[in-house]
Write an enzyme that holds these catalytic residues in place. Structure first.
Site, PDB file in Angstrom:
ATOM      1  CB  SER A  80      45.626  59.548   2.515  1.00 47.43           C
ATOM      2  OG  SER A  80      46.199  58.610   1.639  1.00 47.43           O
TER       3      SER A  80
ATOM      4  CG  HIS B   7      45.393  61.110   6.054  1.00 51.12           C
ATOM      5  ND1 HIS B   7      46.222  62.070   5.515  1.00 51.12           N
ATOM      6  CD2 HIS B   7      45.941  59.918   5.729  1.00 51.12           C
ATOM      7  CE1 HIS B   7      47.213  61.485   4.876  1.00 51.12           C
ATOM      8  NE2 HIS B   7      47.066  60.168   4.986  1.00 51.12           N
TER       9      HIS B   7
ATOM     10  CE  LYS C 292      50.901  61.482   6.566  1.00 52.34           C
ATOM     11  NZ  LYS C 292      50.361  60.212   6.102  1.00 52.34           N
TER      12      LYS C 292
END
Ligand SMILES: *Cc1c(COP(=O)(O)O)cnc(C)c1O
Length: 406
Positions: free
Chosen positions: A188, A216, A247
């Site tokens: 990340s 991610h 996310k």
């Protein structure tokens, strides 16, 4: 002991080093994100967010909001219990099916966050498999490190993304000792991507299980948003795929996808799964809607990748030092915690641009940075304003620029 003085001194130390965390108090505007209202300060109160992990703007997508509204109105606010005692709702079961399908696995298991999923799954596997040794990438996220530590399993840390080091370490272990290799796909903070195929080759050669954190990458890569492993056709070779719903999917929650037996094992033995209230059904329904949408729509992924390429090229063109990588994460390197915080403050106060400074211990000392995450909902004008602002600040501080290729 003077407890209050102790707390204050510890905080003063952080402040002295420029790594005391100050949170921006935002009110996100659904429908006009990345715009948000900033509370409690002087200066512009309308800001443009450039550091969110709501990578695709799914947190305001009409299908997601409709699913949440609809389920909230029909089913009420909370799940009402742990998964075991009254908290397993139809929405949780549907979401787990959606996740298993996303990753081409037999099963999936939901947790209240990605952090909890890593902590609980690694903690349970490490504690319950006799004599297990866990090999952990040096760049792994805190949630994996804590889960491994909590398990008390034997642990080795291999050099970041170095499958040769991993191979050597695995080869040196007894052939019949159970092994698990834990790593991420997209890291990340540097945005670099693991050599997944090579790592899997090594795992298979030594009879090790593989555990990948695709937090991610899910929603962002692959034909249906299954992550880097989907893009590279590797999902079926991985033992456990872990991801987040907080996310790119824009909601909240975490999960693992794996074989039916492994998921059932974690479900049955994991304290972090069993002894906590299940996610609200409305959020489960919202996350499922987000996943379903991104399985079929590549518009958001394409939009993000275009925006990332533009921002990266524009920053490089004016000599702003951008770390190269093959992902959607744009680290702008500053290398000093005070400067990093100062630049972030100026961006916010003078330009209404919000990019949180990233300092130690999130990244190593000397590599302090601004982590920029362009999304399909940032406009061309937003990009112009970001590049101009950073360029002006770089001139003002006489910060070093990278020579621009002619
Ligand atoms: C954010 C993050 C997590 C935790 O996920 P949450 O859903 O935010 O708890 C896990 N792993 C990595 C690599 C992360 O960056």
């Amino acid at each position: 002991m003077d407890y209050e003085a102790f707390f204050t001194e510890a905080l003063d130390e952080l402040k002295g080093e420029g790594r005391y965390r100050i949170f921006a108090e935002l009110e996100r505007r659904a429908g006009s994100y990345p715009r948000a209202r900033r509370h409690g300060v002087d200066g512009p109160d309308e800001v443009t967010v450039w550091c969110s992990n709501d990578y695709l703007g799914m947190g305001q997508h009409p299908k997601v909001l409709d699913a949440i509204h609809d389920t909230l109105d029909r089913c009420g606010a909370g799940a009402g219990g742990t998964r075991n005692i009254a908290g397993t709702t139809h929405q949780h079961v549907c979401l787990e099916r959606e996740l298993a399908d996303l990753h081409g696995k037999e099963s999936a298991l939901l947790f209240t966050s990605g952090y909890v999923s890593n902590w609980a799954a690694l903690g349970t596997l490490g504690a319950r498999i006799p004599n297990l040794v866990i090999l952990s990438d040096a760049g792994n996220h805190a949630s994996m490190i804590e889960g491994i530590r909590h398990s008390r399993a034997e642990r080795q840390v291999f050099a970041h993304n170095d499958w040769r080091d991993l191979d050597r370490r695995l080869a040196a272990l007894p052939k019949d000792q159970p092994k698990l290799v834990a790593f991420e796909s997209v890291y990340s903070m540097d945005g670099d991507i693991a050599p997944i195929a090579e790592i899997l080759d090594v795992c298979e050669a030594h009879g090790a299980m593989s555990y990948i954190d695709e937090v991610h990458a899910v929603g962002l890569y692959g034909q249906r948003g299954g992550g880097i492993a989907e893009r590279e056709g590797l999902m079926d070779r991985i033992t456990v795929i872990e991801g987040t719903l907080g996310k790119a999917f824009g909601v909240l929650g975490g999960y693992i996808a794996a074989s039916a037996a492994l998921c059932d094992f974690v479900r049955s033995f994991s304290s972090g799964f069993i002894f906590t209230t299940a996610l609200p059904p409305a959020l489960a329904a919202g996350a499922a809607a987000s996943i379903r949408h991104l399985k079929e729509s590549a518009v958001e992924r394409q939009g993000q990748q275009d925006r990332v390429a533009t921002v990266r090229a524009r920053l490089k063109a004016v000599g702003i030092p951008v770390m190269d990588n093959d992902s959607h994460i744009i680290p702008v390197m500053v290398g000093n915690p005070m400067h990093c915080k100062q630049i972030s403050d100026w961006l916010l106060e003078e330009y209404g641009i919000y990019v949180q400074p990233i300092n130690y211990p999130t990244v190593p000392r000397g590599t302090e940075r601004l982590r920029i995450t362009p999304s399909p909902v940032h406009t061309a004008e937003d990009v112009d304003r970001l590049v101009e602002a950073l360029s002006e600040i770089w001139s003002r501080c006489a910060l070093s620029r990278v020579a621009v290729a002619a």
